[in-house]
Design a protein around this motif. Structure first.
Motif, short mmCIF file in Angstrom:
data_model
loop_
_atom_site.label_atom_id
_atom_site.label_comp_id
_atom_site.label_asym_id
_atom_site.label_seq_id
_atom_site.Cartn_x
_atom_site.Cartn_y
_atom_site.Cartn_z
N TYR A 36 -42.52 5.03 1.06
CA TYR A 36 -42.95 6.44 1.01
C TYR A 36 -42.02 7.26 0.11
N MET A 37 -40.73 6.95 0.11
CA MET A 37 -39.79 7.68 -0.75
C MET A 37 -40.11 7.46 -2.21
N PHE A 38 -40.52 6.24 -2.58
CA PHE A 38 -40.87 5.96 -3.97
C PHE A 38 -42.09 6.76 -4.41
N THR A 39 -42.97 7.09 -3.46
CA THR A 39 -44.18 7.84 -3.79
C THR A 39 -44.01 9.33 -3.54
N GLN A 40 -42.77 9.74 -3.19
CA GLN A 40 -42.45 11.15 -2.97
C GLN A 40 -43.11 11.73 -1.72
N TYR A 41 -43.57 10.86 -0.79
CA TYR A 41 -44.11 11.34 0.48
C TYR A 41 -42.94 11.53 1.44
N THR A 42 -42.19 12.61 1.24
CA THR A 42 -40.92 12.75 1.96
C THR A 42 -41.11 12.96 3.46
N ASP A 43 -42.14 13.69 3.86
CA ASP A 43 -42.38 13.92 5.29
C ASP A 43 -42.67 12.61 6.01
N SER A 44 -43.51 11.79 5.41
CA SER A 44 -43.84 10.49 6.00
C SER A 44 -42.61 9.58 6.04
N ALA A 45 -41.80 9.63 4.97
CA ALA A 45 -40.58 8.82 4.93
C ALA A 45 -39.63 9.24 6.05
N ARG A 46 -39.48 10.55 6.24
CA ARG A 46 -38.57 11.05 7.28
C ARG A 46 -39.05 10.62 8.67
N PHE A 47 -40.36 10.72 8.90
CA PHE A 47 -40.91 10.31 10.20
C PHE A 47 -40.60 8.84 10.48
N CYS A 48 -40.83 7.98 9.46
CA CYS A 48 -40.61 6.54 9.63
C CYS A 48 -39.14 6.22 9.91
N LEU A 49 -38.23 6.90 9.21
CA LEU A 49 -36.81 6.65 9.42
C LEU A 49 -36.39 7.07 10.82
N ARG A 50 -36.88 8.22 11.26
CA ARG A 50 -36.53 8.67 12.61
C ARG A 50 -37.12 7.75 13.67
N VAL A 66 -29.29 -2.50 9.79
CA VAL A 66 -30.52 -1.70 9.76
C VAL A 66 -30.21 -0.23 10.01
N GLU A 67 -29.35 0.03 10.98
CA GLU A 67 -29.02 1.42 11.31
C GLU A 67 -28.27 2.10 10.17
N THR A 68 -27.36 1.37 9.54
CA THR A 68 -26.64 1.92 8.39
C THR A 68 -27.62 2.26 7.27
N ILE A 69 -28.57 1.35 7.03
CA ILE A 69 -29.58 1.59 6.00
C ILE A 69 -30.39 2.84 6.34
N ASN A 70 -30.78 2.99 7.61
CA ASN A 70 -31.58 4.14 8.02
C ASN A 70 -30.85 5.45 7.74
N PHE A 71 -29.59 5.52 8.08
CA PHE A 71 -28.85 6.76 7.90
C PHE A 71 -28.59 7.05 6.42
N THR A 72 -28.32 6.02 5.64
CA THR A 72 -28.12 6.25 4.21
C THR A 72 -29.43 6.64 3.53
N LEU A 73 -30.54 6.11 4.01
CA LEU A 73 -31.84 6.52 3.46
C LEU A 73 -32.15 7.96 3.83
N LEU A 74 -31.77 8.37 5.04
CA LEU A 74 -31.93 9.78 5.42
C LEU A 74 -31.09 10.67 4.53
N MET A 75 -29.88 10.21 4.21
CA MET A 75 -29.04 10.97 3.28
C MET A 75 -29.70 11.06 1.91
N ALA A 76 -30.25 9.95 1.44
CA ALA A 76 -30.93 9.94 0.14
C ALA A 76 -32.11 10.89 0.15
N LEU A 77 -32.84 10.90 1.27
CA LEU A 77 -34.00 11.78 1.41
C LEU A 77 -33.56 13.25 1.39
N ASN A 78 -32.51 13.57 2.12
CA ASN A 78 -31.98 14.94 2.11
C ASN A 78 -31.53 15.34 0.71
N ASN A 79 -30.83 14.44 0.03
CA ASN A 79 -30.34 14.74 -1.32
C ASN A 79 -31.51 14.95 -2.29
#
Length: 209
Positions: A36-50, A66-79
């Motif tokens: 979803y992040m690659f397609t810029q669907y940020t809301d969907s990406a955030r839901f999936c990470l949470r 997996v948990e480390t990846i999730n949090f770093t992806l959330l950081m990437a999404l925020n950035n």
């Protein structure tokens, strides 16, 4: 084809929910979030990470990759959305994973985003040897843009473009080589099958007994 990837991971998640291996769900949600992040669907990406974090039951304590990846992806999404302050708050929760290159890069990126140039540079100077080359070029291009050294910023931006183009070219060449290998293998199989059936080739045509 990100839409196809999203469809496949969505199907896999639904299959797990219907009675498959539910232990796979957190990682499947993480992979779906990345697509979803690659397609810029940020809301969907955030839901999936949470959802992945919730299923891992580790919202506050990290204990696996997996948990480390999730949090770093959330950081990437925020950035990506310019929410660098939120990324730094998340960074506090995973600072015990500081040895992970992706964590240090996201922290440097977040500090750069809020204008903490000294902190951002400190992460680069200490950990950049573990980063990928493309991350190094992107960071330095952004860093020198922030410091007003635009000539250096342009230099690293050009390096980033050249490196990306070379990777794409290499990937294309590899794909062509793979296709040729598959074609040659299939051709050899067909030749053996025809030989086994007593066929021979004459003038571009096959004749079989």
């Amino acid at each position: 084809n990100h839409d196809a990837v999203i469809s496949k991971f969505t199907e896999a998640i639904e299959e797990c929910k219907r009675g498959g291996n539910k232990a796979r769900l957190p990682m499947l949600y993480t992979n779906l979030a990345t697509a979803y992040m690659f397609t810029q669907y940020t809301d969907s990406a955030r839901f999936c990470l949470r959802e992945s974090i919730r299923l891992s039951k580790t919202t506050f304590v990290l204990n696996n990759t997996v948990e480390t990846i999730n949090f770093t992806l959330l950081m990437a999404l925020n950035n990506l959305e310019g929410k660098y302050d939120k990324s730094l708050l998340l960074g506090e929760r995973i600072k015990n994973q500081i040895y992970e290159p992706i964590v240090t890069y996201r922290l440097a990126e977040s500090h750069l985003g809020v204008g903490n140039l000294v902190e951002a540079r400190a992460y680069y100077d200490k950990y950049s040897k573990d980063w990928s080359r493309i991350k190094e070029y992107v960071f330095l291009s952004d860093y020198y843009s922030k410091t007003g050294e635009f000539e250096k910023a342009l230099e690293y931006e050009l390096l980033e473009i050249r490196f990306t183009d070379s990777v794409r070219l290499s990937r294309t060449s590899q794909n062509i080589a793979n296709l040729e290998e598959v074609y040659n293998h299939q051709k050899a199989v067909i030749e053996r099958q025809k030989a086994d059936r007593g066929c021979f080739r004459f003038g571009g045509q096959y004749s079989c007994r």
